[in-house]
Design an enzyme around this catalytic site. Structure first.
Site, short mmCIF file in Angstrom:
data_model
loop_
_atom_site.label_atom_id
_atom_site.label_comp_id
_atom_site.label_asym_id
_atom_site.label_seq_id
_atom_site.Cartn_x
_atom_site.Cartn_y
_atom_site.Cartn_z
N TRP A 25 14.11 23.27 -18.42
CA TRP A 25 13.59 22.22 -19.29
C TRP A 25 12.55 22.76 -20.27
O TRP A 25 12.05 22.05 -21.11
CB TRP A 25 12.97 21.10 -18.47
CG TRP A 25 12.07 21.63 -17.39
CD1 TRP A 25 10.76 22.01 -17.54
CD2 TRP A 25 12.41 21.87 -16.03
NE1 TRP A 25 10.27 22.47 -16.35
CE2 TRP A 25 11.25 22.40 -15.40
CE3 TRP A 25 13.57 21.70 -15.27
CZ2 TRP A 25 11.24 22.76 -14.06
CZ3 TRP A 25 13.54 22.04 -13.94
CH2 TRP A 25 12.39 22.57 -13.34
N GLU A 38 9.79 16.01 -15.50
CA GLU A 38 8.40 15.77 -15.10
C GLU A 38 8.30 14.83 -13.91
O GLU A 38 7.46 15.00 -13.03
CB GLU A 38 7.59 15.23 -16.27
CG GLU A 38 7.41 16.20 -17.43
CD GLU A 38 6.71 17.49 -17.01
OE1 GLU A 38 6.03 17.50 -15.97
OE2 GLU A 38 6.87 18.49 -17.73
N GLN A 43 4.25 16.32 -7.71
CA GLN A 43 3.94 16.69 -6.32
C GLN A 43 5.10 17.45 -5.68
O GLN A 43 5.33 17.37 -4.48
CB GLN A 43 3.62 15.43 -5.50
CG GLN A 43 2.35 14.76 -5.92
CD GLN A 43 1.12 15.57 -5.56
OE1 GLN A 43 0.70 15.56 -4.42
NE2 GLN A 43 0.57 16.28 -6.52
N LEU A 81 14.44 14.41 -1.60
CA LEU A 81 13.35 14.93 -2.44
C LEU A 81 12.01 14.29 -2.12
O LEU A 81 10.96 14.87 -2.41
CB LEU A 81 13.69 14.71 -3.92
CG LEU A 81 12.85 15.49 -4.94
CD1 LEU A 81 12.88 16.99 -4.68
CD2 LEU A 81 13.33 15.20 -6.37
N TYR A 83 9.07 10.97 -1.88
CA TYR A 83 8.38 10.06 -2.82
C TYR A 83 9.40 9.26 -3.62
O TYR A 83 9.52 9.40 -4.84
CB TYR A 83 7.45 10.85 -3.73
CG TYR A 83 6.16 11.28 -3.06
CD1 TYR A 83 5.75 10.70 -1.87
CD2 TYR A 83 5.35 12.24 -3.63
CE1 TYR A 83 4.56 11.08 -1.26
CE2 TYR A 83 4.15 12.62 -3.02
CZ TYR A 83 3.78 12.04 -1.83
OH TYR A 83 2.61 12.41 -1.24
N TYR A 121 -0.84 12.37 -16.50
CA TYR A 121 -0.26 13.72 -16.53
C TYR A 121 1.08 13.73 -17.27
O TYR A 121 1.29 14.50 -18.21
CB TYR A 121 -0.06 14.32 -15.12
CG TYR A 121 0.90 15.47 -15.22
CD1 TYR A 121 0.47 16.68 -15.73
CD2 TYR A 121 2.26 15.29 -14.96
CE1 TYR A 121 1.36 17.71 -15.95
CE2 TYR A 121 3.16 16.31 -15.19
CZ TYR A 121 2.71 17.52 -15.68
OH TYR A 121 3.59 18.52 -15.94
N ASP A 139 -3.04 18.64 -13.97
CA ASP A 139 -2.30 18.60 -12.71
C ASP A 139 -3.03 19.51 -11.72
O ASP A 139 -4.13 19.98 -11.99
CB ASP A 139 -0.84 19.03 -12.91
CG ASP A 139 -0.73 20.52 -13.16
OD1 ASP A 139 -1.71 21.13 -13.62
OD2 ASP A 139 0.35 21.09 -12.89
N CYS A 193 -3.22 32.26 -10.97
CA CYS A 193 -4.36 31.61 -10.30
C CYS A 193 -3.82 30.69 -9.21
O CYS A 193 -4.07 29.48 -9.21
CB CYS A 193 -5.18 30.84 -11.33
SG CYS A 193 -6.84 30.40 -10.76
#
Length: 352
Positions: A25, A38, A43, A81, A83, A121, A139, A193
């Site tokens: 994407w 998105e 999460q 998946l 949620y 977000y 995020d 990071c």
DNA sequence: AACGCGGGGAC
DNA sequence: GTCCCAGCGTT
């Protein structure tokens, strides 16, 4: 010297020189596909969401295809998946866009953030990637990167913390390349990071990074609240004959809303004896238990669920009446979306 | 402001 | 085991 564009220019340099992270994407200019990606990635790790994105894109190539799909089909494709409100809201918003907005995706952060399932977000991501709007994404990656480099020990999961991180992010975003900047900071957080053992040896910010200078990488960012897990015990009743089985749809505001399962009795604690009585009361008639499945333990983020599936001896499906239950041919089971544990049970018992 | 919502992978 | 993940809606 840390001037106004030090952060964004260092980040964009890193992006152009060292970032080779590829995703289907990235660079996508169809707002529907960016939106879809998105939502899937909320999460959710890229590696976990990727196959789902490809399947959704294949089956529903446009918002109109998605809008006219039955909800059960959308849930089925989302199965596994987690949620699941994401899938319901995705479908809801697809119908809204197709019918109320003439199939046109809104073009500003202000309008995008109004859509159900889209928060700050996701609206910032779409607005910047597709429409070049200067809206900083915040995020988990962004919070971690900023907390470390700027040494912010304010808890991020509080109103005050969220506000502070959002304002800093918005202050740092590139004026000229907001979309690329947003993509880059998330890639940087996901590859350099990282939460544990960050790669400070190759980090272009290291000489200015507060966390690195003070060796506090593992302490930042700071979370205020700790998750408390609750235990739940599910007793599923297998009501089937050779060709049909009884299933129910979860509709309460609880885990797995919108998915299907078998008739289920929940107990606040493990029932160690008299399960037969409990099941008889649940079904409203005296039954004899034939056997039990093995216990299935499922670790979720906020709860631990132990499930047992109970086989009933010589049950006559005609005489079973459970509120909201439906009798479906075994052949049709693959068209329904089930929670992971139910799906696993059905597969292990050759029912799916 | 606080809470609930999945499943998987890293450690 | 614990933590985190391209967060959001509800109460």
């Amino acid at each position: 010297m840390k001037d106004k564009t030090w952060f964004s220019s260092t980040l964009l340099d890193w992006n152009r020189q060292s970032n080779d992270r590829q995703m289907p994407w990235k660079g996508e200019k169809d707002p529907y596909l960016v939106w879809l990606s998105e939502i899937i990635l909320q999460q959710t790790r890229v590696e976990q969401g990727l196959p789902y994105f490809l399947r959704f894109k294949e089956k529903y190539p446009t918002v109109k295809h998605l809008a006219k799909a039955p909800e059960d089909d959308v849930m089925r494709l989302w199965q596994g998946l987690g949620y699941y409100s994401r899938a319901r809201n995705l479908h809801h918003t697809a119908k809204h866009i197709a019918s109320e907005l003439k199939g046109i995706f809104p073009a500003t952060y202000h309008d995008i953030v109004k859509l159900k399932g889209i928060g700050p977000y996701t609206a910032a991501a779409i607005a910047s990637f597709i429409f070049g709007e200067k809206q900083a994404v915040v995020d988990g990656n962004v919070i971690r990167v900023l907390a470390r480099i700027y040494g912010i020990d304010l808890p991020f999961d509080t109103t005050e913390g969220k506000k502070a991180f959002s304002e800093l992010a918005q202050k740092l975003i590139s004026d000229t390349h907001p979309g690329e900047y947003n993509q880059a900071i998330m890639d940087f957080g996901a590859t350099v990071c990282v939460p544990a053992n960050p790669k400070c040896d190759i980090c272009p910010f290291a000489d200015k990074c507060v966390a690195y200078q003070e060796n506090r990488q593992e302490e930042l960012p700071v979370r205020a609240k700790r998750i408390t897990k609750k235990e739940r015990f599910f007793y599923y009743v297998v009501l089937k004959d050779n060709k049909e089985i009884i299933i129910t749809k979860r509709s309460a505001n609880d885990i797995w809303k919108g998915l299907y399962e078998l008739p289920m009795l929940e107990s606040p604690k493990a029932i160690r004896k008299n399960i037969g009585e409990a099941v008889s009361t649940f079904l409203g008639k005296k039954v004899k238990i034939e056997s039990y499945s093995k216990p299935y333990t499922q670790q979720l983020t906020h709860q631990t669920i132990q499930s047992v599936f109970i086989f009933i001896d010589g049950e006559d499906l005609q005489n079973v009446h459970i509120e909201g239950a439906q009798k479906v041919p075994l052949k049709k089971l693959p068209t329904f979306a089930f929670p992971k544990v139910v799906h696993l049970f059905l597969v292990e018992n050759s029912l799916l």
